[in-house]
Motif scaffolding. Structure first.
Motif, mmCIF file in Angstrom:
data_model
loop_
_atom_site.group_PDB
_atom_site.id
_atom_site.type_symbol
_atom_site.label_atom_id
_atom_site.label_comp_id
_atom_site.label_asym_id
_atom_site.label_seq_id
_atom_site.Cartn_x
_atom_site.Cartn_y
_atom_site.Cartn_z
ATOM 1 N N ILE A 1 22.582 126.890 5.051
ATOM 2 C CA ILE A 1 22.582 126.168 3.746
ATOM 3 C C ILE A 1 23.176 127.037 2.692
ATOM 4 N N PHE A 2 22.496 128.451 2.645
ATOM 5 C CA PHE A 2 23.362 129.182 1.406
ATOM 6 C C PHE A 2 24.781 129.410 1.554
ATOM 7 N N THR A 3 25.420 129.584 2.561
ATOM 8 C CA THR A 3 26.637 129.717 3.104
ATOM 9 C C THR A 3 27.389 128.565 2.472
ATOM 10 N N ALA A 4 26.961 127.178 2.959
ATOM 11 C CA ALA A 4 27.659 125.911 2.363
ATOM 12 C C ALA A 4 27.471 125.935 0.745
ATOM 13 N N VAL A 5 26.526 126.236 0.179
ATOM 14 C CA VAL A 5 26.424 126.260 -1.219
ATOM 15 C C VAL A 5 27.324 127.180 -1.934
ATOM 16 N N GLU A 6 27.460 128.340 -1.340
ATOM 17 C CA GLU A 6 28.440 129.298 -1.875
ATOM 18 C C GLU A 6 29.739 128.591 -1.770
ATOM 19 N N LEU A 7 30.380 127.775 -0.893
ATOM 20 C CA LEU A 7 31.481 127.271 -0.594
ATOM 21 C C LEU A 7 31.654 126.287 -1.673
ATOM 22 N N ILE A 8 30.890 125.676 -2.046
ATOM 23 C CA ILE A 8 30.889 124.413 -2.914
ATOM 24 C C ILE A 8 30.845 124.917 -4.077
ATOM 25 N N HIS A 9 30.238 125.870 -4.511
ATOM 26 C CA HIS A 9 30.517 126.371 -5.996
ATOM 27 C C HIS A 9 31.899 127.008 -5.935
ATOM 28 N N GLN A 10 32.263 127.879 -4.966
ATOM 29 C CA GLN A 10 33.404 128.429 -5.079
ATOM 30 C C GLN A 10 34.835 127.329 -5.101
ATOM 31 N N VAL A 11 34.574 126.211 -4.728
ATOM 32 C CA VAL A 11 35.764 125.374 -4.848
ATOM 33 C C VAL A 11 35.560 124.489 -5.928
ATOM 34 N N GLU A 12 34.636 124.621 -6.584
ATOM 35 C CA GLU A 12 34.136 124.053 -8.083
ATOM 36 C C GLU A 12 34.241 122.287 -7.792
ATOM 37 N N ILE A 13 33.536 121.873 -6.883
ATOM 38 C CA ILE A 13 33.279 120.497 -6.879
ATOM 39 C C ILE A 13 32.687 119.948 -8.170
ATOM 40 N N PRO A 14 32.958 118.995 -8.981
ATOM 41 C CA PRO A 14 32.577 118.691 -9.984
ATOM 42 C C PRO A 14 30.970 118.261 -9.769
ATOM 43 N N GLU A 15 30.611 117.344 -8.768
ATOM 44 C CA GLU A 15 29.362 116.633 -8.747
ATOM 45 C C GLU A 15 28.849 117.313 -7.508
ATOM 46 N N PHE A 16 27.609 117.790 -7.315
ATOM 47 C CA PHE A 16 27.142 118.377 -6.251
ATOM 48 C C PHE A 16 25.496 117.695 -6.123
ATOM 49 N N SER A 17 25.497 117.116 -5.019
ATOM 50 C CA SER A 17 24.128 116.576 -4.695
ATOM 51 C C SER A 17 23.352 117.179 -3.442
#
Length: 393
Positions: A154-170
């Motif tokens: 989970i935390f690895t996935a969250v780090e990747l999402i933040h790294q790519v800067e996807i505007p909307e994250f649910s």
């Protein structure tokens, strides 16, 4: 946001079903196809064939000239697609329907099913909103639910999402899981808020026929939490998330200001939408249609020209659907829009029917709108809706 309940030919949203999963979760009754832990879009002929058939369906679907304003890739696990496969589908949608500037393009993703290259690729082909299927932050609960990821994932996935800067994250969580305690639920809520998603969805476990959980448990029996405990979980979520600045804008959904899911509002406002893929539902030209839920039958249906053979939804059903869906929203439904679509007398009948619940403090008529009051109205929404269906059905 305005609501229009009149039957319309024009749809400007599309749901795309990607049915593949590494395994079937114990609570899942969706149309899915299990591919195991080793295969994904880059290595699976099964997934490649499905993408081909899916694109065929999109290509032969009648269009009414309205660009798509929202697209939602659901599943299943869409993050098992390769970037090239996702791009192929997006391009097919754009070719057939056009995609409006600023369109919301959402994708469900699961921890441990993508790496940095995948999520960066998804972003590059237009994904600007992701929904991460976390469900719980405790290893024992993830295992009890049949999930294929760990808390570390989970935390690895969250780090990747933040790294790519996807505007909307649910982020998705499930309450009422077997063995789940109030302390565990509070811990999951606290960790979810700390991750800073723009949107959080809270789903109460439902034991569906045909699922593994349906074989293991009976509703109300241990180790499932009691009804009293699940009510406390709902109230706790409402308190924790609203205190953290999230708006409780729909029974199961919370968003930071300005970050509501535009696609899901199409459903709740009972507006038309296209559906594509195995088991996907659509609502176009007043017709609700669900595609075959099994792969072979779906392929045969597409190859037979994907004919939608069903009747236009009768006005009485449209009214009940409008109330059932619209009352899920915190703002409820517009009385003026209801009157325009269904007549003043019907609106008066609805208000008379709901008078006992208005007196209980579950329902409110104010500012020209009919709505359920948070949290009690949301908690007892099934009771209110059952009354409406009995009296108006």
């Amino acid at each position: 946001m305005s609501q229009n309940f009149s039957v319309s030919k024009i749809a400007s949203s599309a749901y795309v079903h990607i049915p593949f999963c590494r395994r079937r979760c114990f609570y899942c009754d969706f149309p899915v196809s299990v591919v195991g832990d080793r295969l994904r879009g880059e290595t699976s002929g099964t997934i490649s064939q499905y993408v081909e058939i899916l694109c065929q369906e999109i290509a032969i679907t009648p269009t009414f000239g309205q660009p798509l304003k929202t697209i939602f890739f659901g599943g299943g696990t869409p993050s098992l697609l390769s970037t090239q496969q996702l791009e192929r589908i997006v391009k097919e949608l754009e070719k057939r329907f056009d995609i409006a500037s600023g369109a919301e393009i959402s994708m469900e993703i699961d921890p441990a099913t993508f790496d940095l290259a995948h999520v960066a690729g998804y972003r590059s082909v237009g994904i600007n909103r992701v929904s991460l299927g976390v469900q719980a932050f405790q290893e024992e609960l993830l295992q009890a639910a049949g999930r294929s990821h760990s808390v570390t994932d989970i935390f690895t996935a969250v780090e990747l999402i933040h790294q790519v800067e996807i505007p909307e994250f649910s982020l998705d969580l499930i309450s009422g899981l077997p063995h789940q305690s109030l302390d565990q639920w509070q811990d999951s809520l606290t960790k979810a808020v700390a991750i800073l998603p723009t949107h959080i969805s809270i789903y109460d476990l439902t034991i569906e026929p045909g699922t593994a959980f349906n074989r293991y448990y009976k509703p109300g029996d241990s180790p499932l939490p009691t009804d009293e405990t699940t009510v406390k979980m709902y109230q706790m979520a409402q308190q924790v998330l609203t205190n953290a600045g999230y708006e409780h804008y729909e029974i199961s959904n919370y968003a930071q200001p300005g970050h509501q899911c535009r696609h899901n509002r199409v459903y709740w406002e009972n507006r038309p939408y296209y559906g594509f893929g195995m088991g996907a539902a659509s609502y176009v030209e007043g017709k609700r249609f669900t595609r075959p839920r099994k792969t072979k039958e779906y392929y045969q249906w597409v190859q037979a020209s994907a004919v939608i053979d069903c009747e236009v939804t009768p006005p009485k059903e449209v009214l009940l659907e409008t109330l059932m869906l619209g009352l899920r929203l915190a703002e409820g439904v517009s009385l003026a829009a209801l009157a325009e679509a269904f007549g003043e007398e019907k609106v008066e009948e609805i208000c008379r029917c709901l008078q006992p619940y208005i007196e209980k403090g579950w329902v409110e008529v104010a500012g020209g709108r009919l709505r359920l009051i948070d949290p009690q109205g949301f908690l007892f929404s099934n009771v209110v809706l059952a009354e409406l269906f009995e009296k108006l059905g």
